[in-house]
Design a protein around this motif. Structure first.
Motif: not given
Length: 167
Positions: A44-45, A73-76, A101
């Motif tokens: 997920s990272r 933490k949130d790299c989608n 992003d």
């Protein structure tokens, strides 16, 4: 007293997680679950590297053939480019990594990547040219400026730079 007991208990628990366990059955569900959680957390990272330097700026390819591990933490909705420092006239340091992003909208004065084509329709086999520049605006809309008032970059896609990591 009680703090040392808690520390010892914590160390024993950590040690037991790191030691391989021998099970009578071929698979120990507890160990498999722990390994799966570690894998999912690392996966997920991972952030894809979509851009690398070339003679024109950045060779941009929407592919996940190269990945880096991130602390975000949130790299989608993120990707990475390696900037062409010669093209940016060295305002980005050598060996820097730029994180972008796609959900963040750039504003005037932000640093952004300008891509020649529509990002949402790009195929993974297509290689385009991209540039990192400061976001400016004129009567025709947003454009990028690379340390020269005469050099304006217009593009179909503009994504905001959210972090720059220097090695």
């Amino acid at each position: 007293g009680s703090i040392s007991k808690q520390l010892e208990k914590s160390q024993e628990m950590n040690k037991s997680l790191l030691e391989p366990k021998v099970s009578k059955s071929s698979v120990n569900p507890k160990d498999s679950l722990y390994a799966t959680n570690l894998y999912d957390n690392a996966r997920s990272r991972l952030i894809p590297v979509f851009g690398t330097p070339n003679s024109k700026g950045i060779a941009f390819q929407k592919s996940d053939s190269k990945l880096i591990l991130s602390d975000f933490k949130d790299c989608n909705n993120m990707y990475v480019v390696i900037p062409n420092i010669k093209r940016t006239h060295n305002f980005l340091p050598e060996n820097s990594t730029v994180f972008i992003d796609i959900t963040k909208k750039p504003k005037l004065g932000d640093l952004a990547i300008f891509i020649d084509d529509d990002f949402s329709k790009m195929q993974s086999d297509k290689i385009l040219t991209a540039q990192i520049a400061v976001v400016k605006e004129d009567i025709d809309g947003f454009y990028g400026e690379i340390f020269s008032p005469d050099e304006k970059i217009r593009a179909k896609t503009i994504h905001k730079v959210v972090a720059i990591i220097m090695k």
